[in-house]
Structure formats: C-alpha cells, structure tokens
Design a protein around this motif. Structure first.
Motif, PDB file in Angstrom:
ATOM      1  N   UNK A  16       0.827  -1.209   0.000  1.00 43.61           N
ATOM      2  CA  UNK A  16       0.000   0.000   0.000  1.00 43.61           C
ATOM      3  C   UNK A  16       0.859   1.256   0.000  1.00 43.61           C
ATOM      4  N   UNK A  17       2.017   1.194   0.660  1.00 49.16           N
ATOM      5  CA  UNK A  17       2.961   2.314   0.625  1.00 49.16           C
ATOM      6  C   UNK A  17       3.419   2.522  -0.819  1.00 49.16           C
ATOM      7  N   UNK A  37      11.454   3.954 -11.306  1.00 49.67           N
ATOM      8  CA  UNK A  37      12.480   3.128 -10.672  1.00 49.67           C
ATOM      9  C   UNK A  37      13.290   3.876  -9.633  1.00 49.67           C
ATOM     10  N   UNK A  38      12.722   4.952  -9.098  1.00 50.19           N
ATOM     11  CA  UNK A  38      13.448   5.761  -8.119  1.00 50.19           C
ATOM     12  C   UNK A  38      13.346   5.213  -6.692  1.00 50.19           C
ATOM     13  N   UNK A  39      12.358   4.350  -6.446  1.00 49.85           N
ATOM     14  CA  UNK A  39      12.194   3.773  -5.108  1.00 49.85           C
ATOM     15  C   UNK A  39      13.024   2.502  -5.029  1.00 49.85           C
ATOM     16  N   UNK A  40      13.990   2.496  -4.130  1.00 52.51           N
ATOM     17  CA  UNK A  40      14.873   1.341  -3.995  1.00 52.51           C
ATOM     18  C   UNK A  40      14.402   0.381  -2.906  1.00 52.51           C
ATOM     19  N   UNK A  41      13.874   0.934  -1.829  1.00 49.70           N
ATOM     20  CA  UNK A  41      13.489   0.057  -0.722  1.00 49.70           C
ATOM     21  C   UNK A  41      12.498   0.772   0.181  1.00 49.70           C
ATOM     22  N   UNK A  42      11.606  -0.016   0.773  1.00 46.57           N
ATOM     23  CA  UNK A  42      10.683   0.506   1.775  1.00 46.57           C
ATOM     24  C   UNK A  42      10.876  -0.329   3.030  1.00 46.57           C
ATOM     25  N   UNK A  43      11.177   0.348   4.128  1.00 43.32           N
ATOM     26  CA  UNK A  43      11.298  -0.344   5.410  1.00 43.32           C
ATOM     27  C   UNK A  43      10.126   0.113   6.263  1.00 43.32           C
ATOM     28  N   UNK A  48       6.423   0.393  15.577  1.00 46.23           N
ATOM     29  CA  UNK A  48       6.329   1.843  15.741  1.00 46.23           C
ATOM     30  C   UNK A  48       5.590   2.538  14.599  1.00 46.23           C
ATOM     31  N   UNK A  49       5.494   1.857  13.448  1.00 46.66           N
ATOM     32  CA  UNK A  49       4.912   2.520  12.278  1.00 46.66           C
ATOM     33  C   UNK A  49       5.924   3.385  11.550  1.00 46.66           C
ATOM     34  N   UNK A  50       7.186   3.380  12.047  1.00 47.61           N
ATOM     35  CA  UNK A  50       8.240   4.145  11.373  1.00 47.61           C
ATOM     36  C   UNK A  50       8.451   3.571   9.979  1.00 47.61           C
ATOM     37  N   UNK A  51       8.508   4.438   9.018  1.00 52.06           N
ATOM     38  CA  UNK A  51       8.662   4.014   7.629  1.00 52.06           C
ATOM     39  C   UNK A  51       9.819   4.768   7.000  1.00 52.06           C
ATOM     40  N   UNK A  52      10.723   4.003   6.395  1.00 50.03           N
ATOM     41  CA  UNK A  52      11.856   4.605   5.694  1.00 50.03           C
ATOM     42  C   UNK A  52      11.701   4.282   4.214  1.00 50.03           C
ATOM     43  N   UNK A  53      11.743   5.330   3.405  1.00 54.52           N
ATOM     44  CA  UNK A  53      11.684   5.165   1.960  1.00 54.52           C
ATOM     45  C   UNK A  53      13.071   5.490   1.427  1.00 54.52           C
ATOM     46  N   UNK A  54      13.739   4.467   0.879  1.00 52.23           N
ATOM     47  CA  UNK A  54      15.048   4.702   0.270  1.00 52.23           C
ATOM     48  C   UNK A  54      14.820   4.902  -1.211  1.00 52.23           C
ATOM     49  N   UNK A  55      15.274   6.051  -1.676  1.00 47.87           N
ATOM     50  CA  UNK A  55      15.050   6.378  -3.081  1.00 47.87           C
ATOM     51  C   UNK A  55      16.256   7.108  -3.645  1.00 47.87           C
ATOM     52  N   UNK A  84       5.780   7.655  11.300  1.00 50.49           N
ATOM     53  CA  UNK A  84       6.903   8.564  11.044  1.00 50.49           C
ATOM     54  C   UNK A  84       7.537   8.172   9.722  1.00 50.49           C
ATOM     55  N   UNK A  85       7.770   9.169   8.879  1.00 46.29           N
ATOM     56  CA  UNK A  85       8.302   8.895   7.547  1.00 46.29           C
ATOM     57  C   UNK A  85       9.672   9.545   7.420  1.00 46.29           C
ATOM     58  N   UNK A  86      10.616   8.754   6.957  1.00 46.56           N
ATOM     59  CA  UNK A  86      11.930   9.293   6.650  1.00 46.56           C
ATOM     60  C   UNK A  86      12.249   8.931   5.203  1.00 46.56           C
ATOM     61  N   UNK A  87      12.609   9.936   4.434  1.00 46.23           N
ATOM     62  CA  UNK A  87      13.011   9.698   3.051  1.00 46.23           C
ATOM     63  C   UNK A  87      14.527   9.789   3.012  1.00 46.23           C
ATOM     64  N   UNK A  88      15.157   8.681   2.629  1.00 42.42           N
ATOM     65  CA  UNK A  88      16.621   8.650   2.539  1.00 42.42           C
ATOM     66  C   UNK A  88      17.023   8.612   1.080  1.00 42.42           C
ATOM     67  N   UNK A  89      17.829   9.580   0.685  1.00 39.61           N
ATOM     68  CA  UNK A  89      18.340   9.582  -0.685  1.00 39.61           C
ATOM     69  C   UNK A  89      19.584   8.721  -0.740  1.00 39.61           C
ATOM     70  N   UNK A  90      19.599   7.801  -1.673  1.00 41.85           N
ATOM     71  CA  UNK A  90      20.761   6.950  -1.867  1.00 41.85           C
ATOM     72  C   UNK A  90      21.253   7.121  -3.306  1.00 41.85           C
TER      73      UNK A  90
END
Length: 111
Positions: A16-17, A37-43, A48-55, A84-90
C-alpha cells in the motif's frame, strides 16, 4: 501503544505504501517515482509505524528532491499504519533508465 503486525500484514502495508508512492509524479518527466524506478526500498517497522523510503533521483543535483520528499509525505499520510516517515536519498546503485518500468519507457519513448 505499539502493535505487532504479522509478516503478511507488513508485506501488505509495504504494498500500500508503494501504491501510495505511485501518486507522486516527477514534475519534469510526468511519470510517477515508482515506475521511474526511483524507489529502492521501503522499510516498515511493525511496532512503531516508522517508515523509511530509500530512493534515488535521476541526477545527483536534482532540484526536485524537496518537492518529491514533500509529496511522499503527503502520499503516505493516506496509509494509516505509517506514522513517522523518513526519506533517505541513496546514490548507489546509480539510477539508470534500466530501472524504469516498461510503462515509463513507453511513455517517455525510451527503447
């Protein structure tokens, strides 16, 4: 209050994310960041509901990083489990047109 999700529920939440992220359109290319293809990983942390989007971005100095990050936050607000959402640029692996979906390539006329 923390909640434990089953592995299947976490998988469903990540799906769903990803679906929500398909609403985030790259303003320059007019295609969503998932198909580009910019999204590499979703954690997703089930407790906690913490969500990290690696893109990544199509180019290193891309001026759209802040705009896309804001849009990601807005899109994920629609997924109730995400807190909580964190967007990490890789930058590795580097983005190439190979990461684009067939849909994105057709839309942009890339073979």
């Amino acid at each position: 209050m923390s909640q434990q999700y089953t592995e299947q529920e976490v998988t469903d939440i990540k799906e769903r994310v990803l679906t929500a992220l398909e609403t985030v359109i790259d303003p320059e290319l007019g295609i969503d960041i998932v198909n580009l293809g910019l999204i590499y990983e979703i954690e997703f942390d089930g407790e906690t509901g913490d969500t990290i989007v690696k893109m990544t971005l199509t180019t290193m100095g891309c001026p759209l990083a802040d705009i896309l990050t804001d849009q990601i936050h807005q899109a994920l607000a629609e997924v109730p489990e995400v807190k909580n959402i964190e967007v990490k640029l890789v930058w590795y692996p580097a983005w190439t047109t190979d990461k684009m979906s067939r849909y994105a390539r057709i839309a942009l006329g890339i073979r």
